[in-house]
Design an enzyme around this catalytic site. Sequence first.
Site, PDB file in Angstrom:
ATOM      1  N   HIS A  91       0.820  -1.214   0.000  1.00  0.00           N
ATOM      2  CA  HIS A  91       0.000   0.000   0.000  1.00  0.00           C
ATOM      3  C   HIS A  91       0.854   1.264   0.000  1.00  0.00           C
ATOM      4  O   HIS A  91       0.344   2.353  -0.278  1.00  0.00           O
ATOM      5  CB  HIS A  91      -0.993  -0.013   1.170  1.00  0.00           C
ATOM      6  N   ASP A 122       0.329  -7.585   1.487  1.00  0.00           N
ATOM      7  CA  ASP A 122       0.706  -6.173   1.612  1.00  0.00           C
ATOM      8  C   ASP A 122       2.217  -5.981   1.652  1.00  0.00           C
ATOM      9  O   ASP A 122       2.748  -5.263   2.497  1.00  0.00           O
ATOM     10  CB  ASP A 122       0.067  -5.534   2.839  1.00  0.00           C
ATOM     11  N   SER A 205       4.501   2.974   7.706  1.00  0.00           N
ATOM     12  CA  SER A 205       4.270   1.780   6.903  1.00  0.00           C
ATOM     13  C   SER A 205       5.483   1.434   6.053  1.00  0.00           C
ATOM     14  O   SER A 205       6.030   2.292   5.361  1.00  0.00           O
ATOM     15  CB  SER A 205       3.064   1.989   5.982  1.00  0.00           C
TER      16      SER A 205
END
Length: 354
Positions: A91, A122, A205
């Site tokens: 992402h 992911d 992230s």
Amino acid sequence: MSGTRTPLLPGAVACALLALAATGCSSDGAKPRASAQEAVAVSAGGGNDLQSAYQATVKDVLPSVVQITTRQDLGSGVVYDDKGDIVTNAHVVGNATSFQVSLATGGNPLGAKLISSFPASDLAVIRLTSPPKGLKPADFGDSGKVAVGQIVLAMGNPLGLSSSVTQGIVSATGRTVSESGENGGTGATIPDMVQTSAAINPGNSGGALVNLDNQVIGIPTLAATDPQFGSGAAPGIGFAIPSSTVKRIADQIIKNGKVTDSGRAALDVTVRGVVDQNQQPAGVAIVSVQKGGAAAKGGLQAGDVITKVGNAPITTVQSLTGALAALTPGTKVPVAYSRGGVARTAQVTLGSLG
């Protein structure tokens, strides 16, 4: 808890937010070093020892954590090898194929290209077009040895604040969590995640969750939300993809350009959710069946409505994904379904998500 994803903040990729389910690659030539965990001895100077351990870990690992920038957003990544491969979240890369990478050691941003992205877990790998000399790969530890209560540091670029470090502990292991599919989230359900109290904010992230042995044990990916607090994050509840999963996926992407064996179970079908006469979720309808896949070999057909896998009731696509996340390829499970209103059960040997 409910799963939503916060809007992207200016100059930062928001961490995908989630709902709780019910429920290394060492650099070549790495020199032996004393365990920083062992250095934290119980003594009159224990506080100073702990501080020194933190500082030693930051000094050793932070040079391996990078900032990844696309045209709209930014996130974090971890140097995987000396060839310029960098692992991050799917992402974080989104739909982009080219990136600017800023090293924690400074200097001008470096160009990078996408090798491959695997949204189901992911994870993604990008590669520097001209890797600089002295690039420092991270030491990926064995996430199977991660223990609750273990001190960890989260390193990344939260809210665009480059090379930031937060601290906490491992709060739990083996969590299965689901990302939102909104605002850039992959909608993935990911098993075996490491829960941590170290702050995970937008921009973290794809960074590093690190133990005091200077090893990356996970990739920070998710921050929980609580409906009682509106759309805000629930403090002290973040999740990282374990290093074992990171290594499995990254190694395949680097070698093959794609993932061929994710270690995740699959039925090899395309599905959609269905509702009953009261508009309540009532199962998952098979739209198409992969020829020669697990479902096809078990006798399932397009139009069948799956209602149970093993002991797990199936009411939505997410519940099917969650049930499969708890299983492994090659496992034989009963799959309850209806065909033309008639209840049936098939014995299916699960395939591999890839």
